[in-house]
Motif scaffolding. Structure first.
Motif, short mmCIF file in Angstrom:
data_model
loop_
_atom_site.label_atom_id
_atom_site.label_comp_id
_atom_site.label_asym_id
_atom_site.label_seq_id
_atom_site.Cartn_x
_atom_site.Cartn_y
_atom_site.Cartn_z
N ALA A 10 32.85 44.30 40.92
CA ALA A 10 33.15 43.17 40.03
C ALA A 10 32.33 43.25 38.75
N ILE A 11 31.05 43.58 38.88
CA ILE A 11 30.19 43.70 37.70
C ILE A 11 30.65 44.86 36.82
N LYS A 12 30.95 45.99 37.44
CA LYS A 12 31.35 47.18 36.68
C LYS A 12 32.69 47.00 35.97
N THR A 13 33.54 46.13 36.48
CA THR A 13 34.85 45.93 35.85
C THR A 13 34.91 44.67 34.99
N ALA A 14 33.81 43.95 34.92
CA ALA A 14 33.76 42.75 34.07
C ALA A 14 33.97 43.16 32.62
N GLU A 15 34.61 42.28 31.87
CA GLU A 15 34.92 42.56 30.47
C GLU A 15 34.01 41.84 29.49
N SER A 16 33.13 40.97 30.01
CA SER A 16 32.23 40.23 29.12
C SER A 16 31.02 39.72 29.90
N LYS A 17 30.00 39.33 29.15
CA LYS A 17 28.80 38.76 29.77
C LYS A 17 29.14 37.43 30.44
N VAL A 18 30.08 36.69 29.88
CA VAL A 18 30.50 35.42 30.47
C VAL A 18 31.07 35.68 31.86
N PRO B 265 35.26 37.91 26.24
CA PRO B 265 36.32 38.94 26.32
C PRO B 265 36.96 39.18 24.95
N ASP B 266 37.47 40.38 24.78
CA ASP B 266 38.17 40.80 23.57
C ASP B 266 37.27 40.92 22.35
#
Length: 62
Positions: free
Chosen positions: A13-21, A55-56
């Motif tokens: 989950a951490i490795k695929t997260a897209e943002s610090k949020v 994200p983005d």
């Protein structure tokens, strides 16, 4: 993390997260403070540090 399965799911989950949020949400779900996360998982914390705040958004150069 109580089991290898839970630990593996957390790491993925951490490795695929897209943002610090998103990372903060994952930590909250696992009842883990940012300090405990940094101390117990320094490599994952480094990965999370390189993520954009939201994200983005473009991530800062590593």
């Amino acid at each position: 993390m109580d089991s290898f399965r839970e630990s593996s799911a957390f790491e993925l989950a951490i490795k695929t997260a897209e943002s610090k949020v998103e990372v903060l949400e994952i930590l909250r779900e696992h009842v883990l403070s940012e300090e405990a996360f940094t101390n117990r998982f320094p490599v994952l914390a480094k990965v999370a540090q390189g993520l954009p705040d939201v994200p983005d958004e473009t991530a800062p150069p590593a």
